[in-house]
Write an enzyme that holds these catalytic residues in place. Structure first.
Site, mmCIF file in Angstrom:
data_model
loop_
_atom_site.group_PDB
_atom_site.id
_atom_site.type_symbol
_atom_site.label_atom_id
_atom_site.label_comp_id
_atom_site.label_asym_id
_atom_site.label_seq_id
_atom_site.Cartn_x
_atom_site.Cartn_y
_atom_site.Cartn_z
ATOM 1 N N ASP A 280 0.858 -1.178 0.000
ATOM 2 C CA ASP A 280 0.000 0.000 0.000
ATOM 3 C C ASP A 280 0.898 1.234 0.000
ATOM 4 O O ASP A 280 2.109 1.146 0.226
ATOM 5 C CB ASP A 280 -0.937 -0.020 1.211
ATOM 6 C CG ASP A 280 -2.238 0.731 0.941
ATOM 7 O OD1 ASP A 280 -2.251 1.589 0.031
ATOM 8 O OD2 ASP A 280 -3.231 0.478 1.641
ATOM 9 N N TRP A 281 0.300 2.374 -0.257
ATOM 10 C CA TRP A 281 1.049 3.615 -0.485
ATOM 11 C C TRP A 281 2.032 3.899 0.657
ATOM 12 O O TRP A 281 1.644 4.166 1.788
ATOM 13 C CB TRP A 281 0.070 4.775 -0.629
ATOM 14 C CG TRP A 281 0.699 6.076 -1.017
ATOM 15 C CD1 TRP A 281 1.560 6.825 -0.270
ATOM 16 C CD2 TRP A 281 0.517 6.795 -2.236
ATOM 17 N NE1 TRP A 281 1.922 7.968 -0.943
ATOM 18 C CE2 TRP A 281 1.296 7.973 -2.157
ATOM 19 C CE3 TRP A 281 -0.236 6.577 -3.393
ATOM 20 C CZ2 TRP A 281 1.342 8.911 -3.186
ATOM 21 C CZ3 TRP A 281 -0.190 7.511 -4.413
ATOM 22 C CH2 TRP A 281 0.591 8.661 -4.308
#
Length: 752
Positions: A280-281
């Protein structure tokens, strides 16, 4: 019958001819080019214009693109923009490896559908698949070939803003909904131009963030991990899932981006997953904040050796992976395996045959936000609505009614219905409730609107918090007068779109501002109130639930929200939604969910002696306001002749449970027939009730239909205390009914 799931389909992504092509390509790639495939960056400049060389940050990323140093871009959308970015990569790099273009197509691209929690409330797997198929058609026409959906996190805490993005509290329903959404995105053949890669997220346990606070730590048992959290991931992984995203949280003290057990041992080895994992980011970089990595280099080492294939916006692999391989700390075979998985999806999508296949302006113009897609959005939206109360049979309303008072800021709001994660949906483009009502009624009906209360102001960007203006009550008088002089009041209450979603956790999930106050004042002058509750999560507001006689839970329904709600209000569609998540009575009950285990003192009352020593609250009942699976209709259904084909079953048998369901009302309606089981005695504690099957069926007035479920060894399987999956002999209850509480029960014995 139970929804079929493909079994032993782990190798669906493996095609020998493609694997040979990957072997050849890998043999020709430099170390730097291999690492490049593992980097994903967000589009940070206008790729259709000149590269701004005066901006070193942007210039560096442009050089990476041209040199094969990027495997994927996200947030670059549109046929023109994706074509330009793809051209930079393909026509300048040595090997011309095409890019993947990712985007959060969560509940629609430009035609916006109900939030995923709302879609799950339809319990209609066909319509859910159709919804994501439509979203994939639009996104693929706009250059996108990868979405970061479906989110299959199980959510028991409505304070967590991201419950809007999942399918609720149950692992079986979550698995089925996730599978339908995955199939909608990916279709039957990834090489078709209207398919996009799906992503199951977030591996694992993100929905159990402590306190319902986003990005927080989690702490739960191995039993919960395997029986509740992981089943949706396993189901999708075994049925052709292309990608998985790991989660921001830790599990047992290890951040998910660096968790080898989750990413390699379980997902890739035991479940046979052949797609790839993306962080994820920034989550790889965030292992430093967790205190698990001393610096970005160690974060890169943890991530790649644990099985995290692609780095989203941490720059950890970009900065350090070449050195880690050259120093021998990372075996080149580990790197090659990750590169292989990413290249595999690019071959399966057909990007090596035509890198520009998704970037067709004519397709984009024709398919995005079409009338056909809006019609589908309206159909999905109306099926997602849950009728919570209709005590006076106020609904459906007559289209010939003399006057309707429409009250509430949200009733005229054209942005809130779009919900969070609205893709490329245009702000303020939804059909409002007010517009839907006006379009539905006769020319003789007076529709009078008053705002009544004020709500949060959307500043136009989901990245920032909402501003909550002071409501001085100046709109109350007009709203009350409107209600007093109208036959019926339709009052919209709930949340603005950005009060739920990522980063939108709340400690108070009651109605904001003075909504409840205005409701009570209007009820004093006109008891004929239909409450339309718009929200991205279950709301806690017992005074509303108990004080209103008629309530529709409409979630955030998307582009066609107002028309869909009007379809239900005026009886063009008989509501059929069921809650995918329990609605608590009070914050202090959270988490409250139907499939809990029995405590040692499960007594349901104090007994004759008034004893208080049993599991309960002294100031509130244990049960939720509305239970999982609950939802009413404009007709009534009667269950009868419930029977099992056998009451004694051995492990190798398949038996059936059947029940007759009769529509005893005067209008056709759809019923969601739900099957639950209980394992009374086992080697580890089992829930008091578990959903194991459901069927949504249309039944005409006066008609009876027989619903049949098949039960076999797998139906009763669970992850036991000894770390194995097993079905144990013993006594079981088999239950069918209209929700998790109102069921009929038969006993079944299972022997070896």
């Amino acid at each position: 019958m139970l929804t079929p799931i493909v079994s032993n389909a782990q190798n669906v992504l493996i095609k020998p001819e493609i694997e040979k092509q990957i072997d050849d390509l890998l043999s020709r790639m430099t170390l730097e080019e291999k690492v490049g495939q593992l980097n994903q960056h967000s589009g940070s400049w206008d790729v259709t214009g000149p590269i701004p060389e005066d901006n070193e940050y942007v210039a560096e990323r442009a050089r990476l693109l041209k040199n094969g140093g990027v495997g994927s871009l996200l947030n670059v959308t549109g046929a023109e923009a994706t074509y330009a970015a793809q051209k930079l990569a393909v026509e300048n790099s040595r090997l011309g490896i095409p890019l993947l273009f990712g985007f959060d197509v969560i509940h629609g691209y430009k035609t916006i559908f109900p939030i995923p929690l709302g879609e799950a409330a339809s319990w209609d797997l066909d319509i859910i698949e159709k919804s994501t198929r439509t979203a994939a058609i639009e996104a693929s026409a706009a250059g996108i070939n990868w979405t970061f959906a479906p989110m299959v996190d199980i959510g028991r805490d409505p304070r967590w803003g991201r419950v809007m993005e999942g399918a609720g509290e149950d692992p079986y329903l979550g698995s089925q909904v996730g599978l339908a959404r995955m199939r909608g995105f990916q279709g039957n053949d990834l090489s078709e131009v209207n398919t996009i890669l799906a992503t199951a997220k977030h591996l694992a346990g993100y929905g159990f963030s402590e306190g319902g606070r986003d990005y927080n730590t989690v702490d739960f048992s191995r039993r919960t991990l395997h029986n509740i959290v992981l089943p949706p991931f396993k189901t999708l992984a075994e049925n052709g899932l292309a990608t998985v995203m790991n989660s921001f949280n830790d599990l047992n003290g290890i951040p998910a981006s660096g968790d080898r057990y989750l990413q390699t041992t379980l997902l890739k080895e035991k479940w046979g997953f052949n797609g790839f994992i993306v962080s994820d980011w920034g989550s790889i970089r965030q292992m430093i904040n967790h205190g698990y990595s001393k610096d970005l280099e160690q974060s890169a080492l943890h991530a790649i050796t644990s099985g995290n294939d692609m780095d989203m916006e941490s720059e950890a692999y970009q900065r350090h992976l070449v050195d880690l391989v050259e120093s021998g700390e990372v075996d080149v075979a580990v790197l090659d395996e990750s590169v292989r998985r990413i290249l595999r999806t690019k071959f399966l999508l057909g990007l090596f045959d035509d890198p520009y296949k998704y970037s067709d302006p004519e397709r984009e113009e024709k398919l995005v936000y079409s009338d056909e897609h809006r019609t589908i959005a309206r159909d999905v939206a109306k099926r997602s609505i849950v009728l919570l109360k209709n005590e006076k049979n106020t609904l459906p309303l007559s289209k010939e009614i003399s006057s309707i008072a429409v009250v509430g800021h949200l009733a005229a709001d054209k942005d809130a219905p779009l919900g969070n994660w609205r893709g490329r949906g245009e702000p303020n483009s939804a059909v409002s409730l007010l517009e839907g009502i006006k379009a539905a009624v006769s020319n003789n009906t007076k529709v009078n609107y008053t705002e009544g209360y004020t709500l949060a102001a959307n500043n136009g960007s989901f990245a920032f918090a909402l501003e909550y203006p002071e409501d001085d009550g100046s709109g109350f008088e007009a709203a009350i007068e409107n209600a007093k002089n109208s036959d019926v009041v339709v009052m919209a209450v709930g949340e603005e779109a950005l009060q739920s979603g990522e980063g939108r956790s709340l400690v108070d999930i009651s109605l904001k501002g003075r909504q409840l106050e205005l409701f009570k004042l209007i009820r004093e002058v006109n008891e004929n109130i239909v409450v339309v509750l718009m929200a991205g999560r279950p709301m806690i507001e017992p005074e509303l639930y108990e004080g209103a006689s008629t309530i529709l839970n409409t979630w955030h329904l998307g582009t066609e929200a107002g028309n869909a709600i009007a379809d239900v209000l005026f009886g063009d569609y008989n509501p059929s939604g069921k809650l995918p998540m329990s609605i608590p009575r009070a914050i202090g009950q959270i988490p409250v969910y139907y499939n809990h285990v029995s405590p040692g003192r499960p007594q349901t009352g104090p007994g004759d002696d008034g004893a208080v020593f049993w599991s309960h609250y002294n100031d509130e009942v244990n049960s939720p306001q509305f239970v999982f699976g609950y939802g009413l209709s404009y007709t009534d259904f009667e269950y009868s002749n419930f029977e099992l084909s056998k009451n004694l079953m051995n492990m190798d048998e398949t038996i059936t449970a059947r029940v007759d369901v009769t529509n005893t009302g005067e209008v056709p309606g759809e019923e969601v027939v739900q099957l639950y089981i209980r394992d009374h005695f086992a080697s580890s504690m089992r829930p008091v009730k578990e959903l194991k099957g459901f069927e949504k069926v249309m039944i005409n007035a006066g008609e009876t239909k027989t619903i049949t479920f098949k039960l076999d060894k797998k139906t009763f399987e669970f992850y036991a205390a000894d770390g194995t999956w097993k079905t144990e002999p013993g006594m079981f209850s088999i239950m069918v009914g209209t929700n998790s509480n109102d069921v009929q029960t038969l006993e079944l014995n299972i022997e070896r």
